[in-house]
Enzyme design. Structure first.
Site: not given
Length: 532
Positions: A264, A283
């Site tokens: 990420e 997220h």
């Protein structure tokens, strides 16, 4: 301690309610988010407290520059961005707010399930592009479907209630959930393979550990119903992304929804992003106004309590005890947590009861924090959110684990002894430990075996029949794979009976080596534990 004159630096965005709570308590509050590294290192020098979310990396370098820093507060549960061991070495308290985003994350998971099953993102994009493709977006009804939950902790439990509320039945895999609690939740407990076979939708809610990494892969998907739906709002890596991509292309998996990725921010060339039957979010499972207010107010109150009352509420690296008692208590806290961690890694069934027996001089201390340390060690390896000295008793209670303490003045051959006995399924297991020279932790008992083990690093525990050649075979298997053996000990129940071979290493034991040892004659069981 008084708040007046103390500086609290907030280096990530925080809801105003938290900032206001600190200001009302008399702190000097400095809010500066997204600072360049040089500015952050300068600003931290005179800060007494630091509050972060996920943006600021609390590194050893940053902590070294923080000459006055006494506490780091994470507004949220995850501590991946905080070097907690480095903070502990410097005497800096690290605290977080676990549970503040439980409801929000569960709701986001259910939203993803609904959006995926009815193809809402794809239909929205189609309409906005000027099309009206009503026949294209055939959905799946959730009523009467089977939701499989892997990891029935706080988030999984809340998701269960929502799923049941819309008429779904829920099955779950969680080796540490007791049958009594599962019955109260209205959940059918299954082993993992059976869950794969029966579930229409599968959602993962476990921490990312060596055991859970890639728990859903090509082999697992092959056991699932054709057209299964998969969801991951827990941690990236629990579902193997490449294996999932292949299954989505063939429609073996009908659709998948991710809030988290192995890397990420996710790379634009991730092949999952090219698939029409894959939806995702960046997220944002905890990103609601309510959750952010909860964690902001929570961490602010914890900071205030620490500086004004000396109470380390929500601390992950020290318990809530008076500072003057910590030096004597700390070695026992370390021992207690190691005992709990070892116990939970050796037991392969749902914990039902935990009995902690204190013998000898340790009984003159406050044992409540020690019992909490045992629970922290027991629960942390199996929970999706960190378990600390504050929430460990609550987590144990929520999971239906009965906890009992016993004191005895007689510690046998030792000055002090802590024994942890657990009942799991129909079996009972115990480990015990003591301190050498009042500070060095040692394991002295593992079930029926008397041992003397340093509880650190990677441990291999082999239960075998006492026959010649076992130690040589194990040594060769590990040597062939260049595994460095730091320590080795063999404990006998009786000559010619059962034996326990314990090996310590600074590296993980490969699965191939473990399987080869298990397949050898005279081997009764092979278990591993990580006490790093």
């Amino acid at each position: 301690m008084a708040a007046a004159g103390m500086k609290i630096l907030i280096s990530d965005s925080l809801s105003k309610q938290g900032v206001e709570a600190l200001g009302k308590a008399g702190f000097t509050v400095v809010v500066k988010s997204k600072m360049p590294k040089d500015e952050l290192l300068k600003e931290i020098k005179d800060a007494d407290g630091l509050i972060v979310r996920s943006g600021t990396k609390v590194t050893e370098e940053l902590l070294a520059a923080a000459k006055k820093l006494k506490v780091v507060g994470r507004a949220g549960s995850g501590l991946d961005n905080v070097d907690t061991p480095a903070a502990t070495r410097r005497g800096i308290v690290v605290m977080n707010t676990p549970g503040g985003n439980t409801v929000t994350t569960a709701e986001h998971t259910m939203s993803m399930i609904c959006a995926m099953s009815r193809r809402i993102p794809q239909a929205t994009a189609s309409v906005k592009s000027g099309k009206w493709e009503k026949d294209k977006f055939m959905g799946v009804e959730l009523y009467n479907k089977v939701l499989g939950i892997i990891g029935a902790g706080q988030i999984g439990s809340h998701l269960t209630k929502m799923a049941q509320g819309i008429g779904m039945s829920v099955v779950a895999f969680d080796p540490y959930l007791t049958p009594e609690r599962a019955e109260r939740m209205g959940v059918t407990m299954l082993d993992l393979d059976e869950l794969f076979r029966r579930a229409d939708i599968i959602s993962v809610h476990t921490p990312l550990t060596p055991e859970t990494k890639g728990i859903i892969n090509t082999q697992a998907i092959a056991k699932m119903k054709p057209g299964v739906l998969l969801v991951n709002c827990a941690r990236g890596g629990i579902i193997n992304e490449q294996d999932l991509c292949d299954a989505l292309k063939t429609k073996r998996v009908a659709a998948a929804a991710f809030d988290v990725f192995e890397e990420e921010p996710v790379k634009p060339d991730n092949p999952l992003l090219t698939l029409d039957n894959f939806i995702c979010t960046p997220h944002i499972g905890a990103q609601t106004t309510e959750a952010q207010e909860n964690v902001a107010i929570g961490i602010a109150e914890q900071i205030v309590d620490y500086f004004t009352k000396g109470v380390a509420k929500g601390a992950v690296n020290i318990p809530s005890v008076a500072p003057e008692l910590l030096p004597r208590l700390q070695p026992f806290l370390t021992l207690a947590e190691k005992l709990g961690s070892l116990q939970t890694q050796l037991v392969q069934a749902g914990l039902e009861r935990v009995t902690v027996e204190y013998s000898g001089e340790v009984t003159s201390l406050s044992i409540a924090p020690l019992t909490i340390a045992v629970l922290k060690g027991l629960l942390n390896p199996i929970m999706e959110h960190p378990v600390n000295y504050v929430n460990a008793p609550i987590v144990a209670k929520e999971r239906g684990i009965e906890v009992k303490e016993i004191k005895s003045t007689d510690a046998g051959d030792f000055t002090s002894l802590i024994r942890v006995r657990v009942e799991a399924g129909k079996a009972s297991h115990q480990v015990a430990g003591t301190l050498y020279h009042k500070k060095e932790a040692r394991i002295t008992e593992i079930d029926q075996f008397k041992v003397e083990v340093v509880p650190e690093g990677h441990m291999l525990l082999i239960h075998n029949v006492d026959r010649p050649g076992v130690i040589g075979m194990v040594g060769k298997v590990l040597g062939d794979r260049a595994i460095n053996i730091l320590r080795m000990q063999c404990a006998l129940e009786k000559r010619g009976g059962d034996a326990l071979l314990i090996i310590g290493s600074d590296t993980e034991f490969p699965a191939a080596a473990l399987n080869e040892i298990r397949a050898s004659s005279n081997i009764l069981s092979v278990k591993v534990a990580n006490l790093s």
